[in-house]
Design an enzyme around this catalytic site. Structure first.
Site, mmCIF file in Angstrom:
data_model
loop_
_atom_site.group_PDB
_atom_site.id
_atom_site.type_symbol
_atom_site.label_atom_id
_atom_site.label_comp_id
_atom_site.label_asym_id
_atom_site.label_seq_id
_atom_site.Cartn_x
_atom_site.Cartn_y
_atom_site.Cartn_z
ATOM 1 N N ASP A 9 -10.858 76.702 -13.782
ATOM 2 C CA ASP A 9 -10.321 76.943 -12.428
ATOM 3 C C ASP A 9 -11.571 76.733 -11.555
ATOM 4 O O ASP A 9 -12.582 77.603 -11.716
ATOM 5 C CB ASP A 9 -9.750 78.299 -12.181
ATOM 6 C CG ASP A 9 -9.056 78.654 -10.859
ATOM 7 O OD1 ASP A 9 -9.636 78.032 -10.004
ATOM 8 O OD2 ASP A 9 -8.021 79.773 -10.910
ATOM 9 N N GLU A 57 5.849 65.965 -5.891
ATOM 10 C CA GLU A 57 6.041 64.502 -5.875
ATOM 11 C C GLU A 57 6.129 64.163 -4.415
ATOM 12 O O GLU A 57 6.704 64.812 -3.720
ATOM 13 C CB GLU A 57 7.430 63.728 -6.615
ATOM 14 C CG GLU A 57 8.542 64.351 -6.105
ATOM 15 C CD GLU A 57 9.120 65.684 -6.859
ATOM 16 O OE1 GLU A 57 8.241 66.554 -7.169
ATOM 17 O OE2 GLU A 57 10.178 66.101 -6.869
ATOM 18 N N THR A 79 8.132 56.401 9.647
ATOM 19 C CA THR A 79 7.343 55.223 8.925
ATOM 20 C C THR A 79 6.292 55.857 8.184
ATOM 21 O O THR A 79 5.613 56.679 8.552
ATOM 22 C CB THR A 79 7.050 54.143 9.998
ATOM 23 O OG1 THR A 79 6.197 54.852 10.828
ATOM 24 C CG2 THR A 79 8.349 53.247 10.399
ATOM 25 N N ARG A 80 5.994 55.134 7.171
ATOM 26 C CA ARG A 80 4.776 55.318 6.458
ATOM 27 C C ARG A 80 4.280 53.970 5.619
ATOM 28 O O ARG A 80 5.065 53.064 5.875
ATOM 29 C CB ARG A 80 5.075 56.318 5.160
ATOM 30 C CG ARG A 80 5.334 57.746 5.577
ATOM 31 C CD ARG A 80 4.159 58.267 6.308
ATOM 32 N NE ARG A 80 4.612 59.666 6.322
ATOM 33 C CZ ARG A 80 5.199 60.338 7.374
ATOM 34 N NH1 ARG A 80 5.492 59.491 8.653
ATOM 35 N NH2 ARG A 80 5.651 61.637 7.576
ATOM 36 N N TYR A 132 -2.546 71.937 5.443
ATOM 37 C CA TYR A 132 -3.018 71.323 4.239
ATOM 38 C C TYR A 132 -4.162 70.256 5.081
ATOM 39 O O TYR A 132 -5.206 70.126 4.692
ATOM 40 C CB TYR A 132 -2.013 70.165 3.493
ATOM 41 C CG TYR A 132 -2.504 69.090 2.769
ATOM 42 C CD1 TYR A 132 -3.191 69.424 1.599
ATOM 43 C CD2 TYR A 132 -2.550 67.842 3.197
ATOM 44 C CE1 TYR A 132 -3.549 68.375 0.645
ATOM 45 C CE2 TYR A 132 -2.912 66.878 2.482
ATOM 46 C CZ TYR A 132 -3.538 66.936 1.399
ATOM 47 O OH TYR A 132 -3.853 65.890 0.477
HETATM 48 P P1 NAD Z 1 -2.846 65.867 -7.902
HETATM 49 O O1 NAD Z 1 -1.987 67.259 -7.448
HETATM 50 O O2 NAD Z 1 -2.343 65.011 -8.732
HETATM 51 O O3 NAD Z 1 -4.106 66.175 -8.441
HETATM 52 C C1 NAD Z 1 -4.909 67.368 -8.027
HETATM 53 C C2 NAD Z 1 -5.413 68.168 -9.258
HETATM 54 O O4 NAD Z 1 -6.278 69.103 -8.917
HETATM 55 C C3 NAD Z 1 -4.276 68.620 -9.905
HETATM 56 O O5 NAD Z 1 -4.317 67.977 -11.448
HETATM 57 C C4 NAD Z 1 -4.565 70.012 -10.032
HETATM 58 O O6 NAD Z 1 -4.145 70.685 -11.317
HETATM 59 C C5 NAD Z 1 -6.045 70.232 -9.742
HETATM 60 N N1 NAD Z 1 -6.437 71.284 -9.302
HETATM 61 C C6 NAD Z 1 -5.901 72.350 -8.316
HETATM 62 N N2 NAD Z 1 -6.433 73.486 -8.124
HETATM 63 C C7 NAD Z 1 -7.273 73.447 -9.077
HETATM 64 C C8 NAD Z 1 -8.164 74.460 -9.394
HETATM 65 N N3 NAD Z 1 -8.285 75.609 -8.824
HETATM 66 N N4 NAD Z 1 -9.087 74.294 -10.291
HETATM 67 C C9 NAD Z 1 -9.203 72.989 -11.195
HETATM 68 N N5 NAD Z 1 -8.409 72.110 -10.638
HETATM 69 C C10 NAD Z 1 -7.396 72.265 -9.833
HETATM 70 O O7 NAD Z 1 -3.116 65.007 -6.333
HETATM 71 P P2 NAD Z 1 -3.787 63.488 -6.235
HETATM 72 O O8 NAD Z 1 -2.563 62.811 -5.634
HETATM 73 O O9 NAD Z 1 -4.373 63.157 -7.552
HETATM 74 O O10 NAD Z 1 -4.683 63.807 -5.301
HETATM 75 C C11 NAD Z 1 -6.120 63.914 -5.563
HETATM 76 C C12 NAD Z 1 -6.707 63.877 -3.990
HETATM 77 O O11 NAD Z 1 -6.631 63.223 -3.328
HETATM 78 C C13 NAD Z 1 -6.414 65.572 -3.663
HETATM 79 O O12 NAD Z 1 -7.643 66.246 -3.045
HETATM 80 C C14 NAD Z 1 -5.385 65.293 -2.212
HETATM 81 O O13 NAD Z 1 -5.303 66.264 -1.459
HETATM 82 C C15 NAD Z 1 -5.998 63.803 -2.064
HETATM 83 N N6 NAD Z 1 -5.000 63.039 -1.281
HETATM 84 C C16 NAD Z 1 -3.972 62.539 -2.017
HETATM 85 C C17 NAD Z 1 -3.197 61.604 -1.470
HETATM 86 C C18 NAD Z 1 -2.074 61.043 -2.124
HETATM 87 O O14 NAD Z 1 -1.305 60.260 -1.724
HETATM 88 N N7 NAD Z 1 -1.962 61.259 -3.610
HETATM 89 C C19 NAD Z 1 -2.993 61.506 -0.115
HETATM 90 C C20 NAD Z 1 -4.125 62.065 0.747
HETATM 91 C C21 NAD Z 1 -5.317 62.599 0.015
#
Ligand code: NAD
Length: 321
Positions: A50, A191, A219-220, A149
């Site tokens: 964690d 998701e 839109t996105r 967020y």
């Molecule tokens: P995700 O939720 O699949 O991955 C994030 C991971 O962080 C998860 O596996 C979760 O278990 C882990 N996590 C959360 N709290 C934790 C803790 N206390 N200790 C250890 N691990 C912890 O998300 P993702 O889509 O892979 O996104 C990765 C990063 O990119 C994130 O920071 C997210 O905010 C950023 N992001 C993603 C998107 C997207 O479209 N996927 C868009 C903008 C920003």
């Protein structure tokens, strides 16, 4: 051999990033609360821990770490971040992780730290017109993100910037815009729209109804995971520190996106727009800066990314019966 630590390596982008770094010859340590759900991690060392706990951060970032990729965050799609129910968790959990990580990277003299911010930092006022959203990097201030967020991401961007200014941290910050692809969350409440729509279409019978949140005119743009990783690696290797958008400029309404998924599935479906959390009216990446600084543009168009993603989600839906 270069040594990288990927925080959030059990998540969607992190697990793919581990594979990419391994294919480039890195030694990789992954850290997460959980192992990747859909395939075995390729990390040399995977720590279940964690990252809100400073002792864990201290242990996983050691003195000979060349690169840290900070992707761990408490996050999800609109159903997670726009309802308000998870706001305190999102702010506190992600904030703590970043506060510990910057400190530890300075203490351990890490060569470079990558931080994944988000398009959610951009002000709501510039994203009211679905046909003309404004998301160039410099438009982020005066700040007015549409979710907590987004506020946490903005705070953490500033945190990495201040540690760079005052403590010599070499931080690289990207603002991801809707990354999608196989092996992302698709049915656990976290998701995002592309995966949710692929799942709904995959589960629908021929001629069935697919529910889409909002009026569907929002839109996105969506960026395929492989392109995201190309850009991250280019940024880390460059002398540019960002913040910079990593996204696609191929904007589409959510109803049109649903029609595209249906077409790829080979099914006819009926779209039913229902009430639901949707976020801003319009959002798309502005890639002028990333193109100028990194010479990067996506290789995959939306259709080819959706084909690969739909195929994976469809197989998951079929497996669950
Ligand atoms: P995700 O939720 O699949 O991955 C994030 C991971 O962080 C998860 O596996 C979760 O278990 C882990 N996590 C959360 N709290 C934790 C803790 N206390 N200790 C250890 N691990 C912890 O998300 P993702 O889509 O892979 O996104 C990765 C990063 O990119 C994130 O920071 C997210 O905010 C950023 N992001 C993603 C998107 C997207 O479209 N996927 C868009 C903008 C920003």
């Amino acid at each position: 051999m270069k040594k990288a630590v990927v925080l959030g390596a059990g998540g969607f982008i992190g697990s793919h990033l581990v594979k990419r770094l391994k294919s480039e010859g890195y030694w990789v340590r992954g850290v997460d609360l959980k192992a990747p759900e859909y395939s075995t991690t390729k990390a040399d060392d995977f720590v279940i821990g964690d990252l809100r706990d400073v002792k864990v951060v201290n242990q996983v970032i050691d003195l000979n770490t060349d690169e840290v990729y900070q992707l761990a965050a408490d996050m999800g799609g609109a159903g997670y971040i726009f309802t308000g129910d998870n706001d305190a968790h999102v702010m506190h959990n992600s904030g703590l992780i970043n506060l510990h990580v910057v400190n530890e990277c300075v203490k351990k003299k890490v060569g470079v730290v990558f931080y994944s911010s988000s398009a959610c930092v951009y002000p709501e006022r510039n994203q009211m017109d679905p046909d003309n959203p404004r998301c160039e990097e410099s438009s982020v201030y005066p700040a007015d993100p549409d979710s907590e967020y987004g506020w946490e991401k903005l705070f953490s961007e500033r945190l990495y910037a201040t540690f760079s200014r005052n403590h010599g941290l070499n931080a690289k910050v990207a603002r991801f815009h809707n990354i999608f692809g196989p092996e992302g969350a698709w049915n656990n409440g976290k998701e995002k729209a592309p995966a949710a729509i692929c799942r709904k279409v995959a589960a629908a019978p021929e001629g069935g109804v697919v529910e889409v949140w909002g009026d569907g005119k929002q839109t996105r743009s969506f960026l395929f995971i492989d392109d995201c990783l190309d850009a991250v690696r280019l940024l880390v290797k460059s002398d540019f520190s960002g913040p910079v958008n990593i996204g696609s400029e191929e904007m589409i309404s959510i109803n049109e996106f649903t029609k595209l998924v249906a077409e790829i599935s080979g099914k006819k479906v009926v779209i039913k727009n229902i009430e639901g959390p949707t976020g801003v009216r319009g959002r798309s990446s502005d890639n002028r800066l990333v193109e100028e600084k990194l010479g990067w543009q996506p290789n995959n168009d939306l259709r080819s990314g959706v084909e690969k993603t739909y195929s994976w989600i469809n197989s998951q839906v079929l497996q669950l019966g």
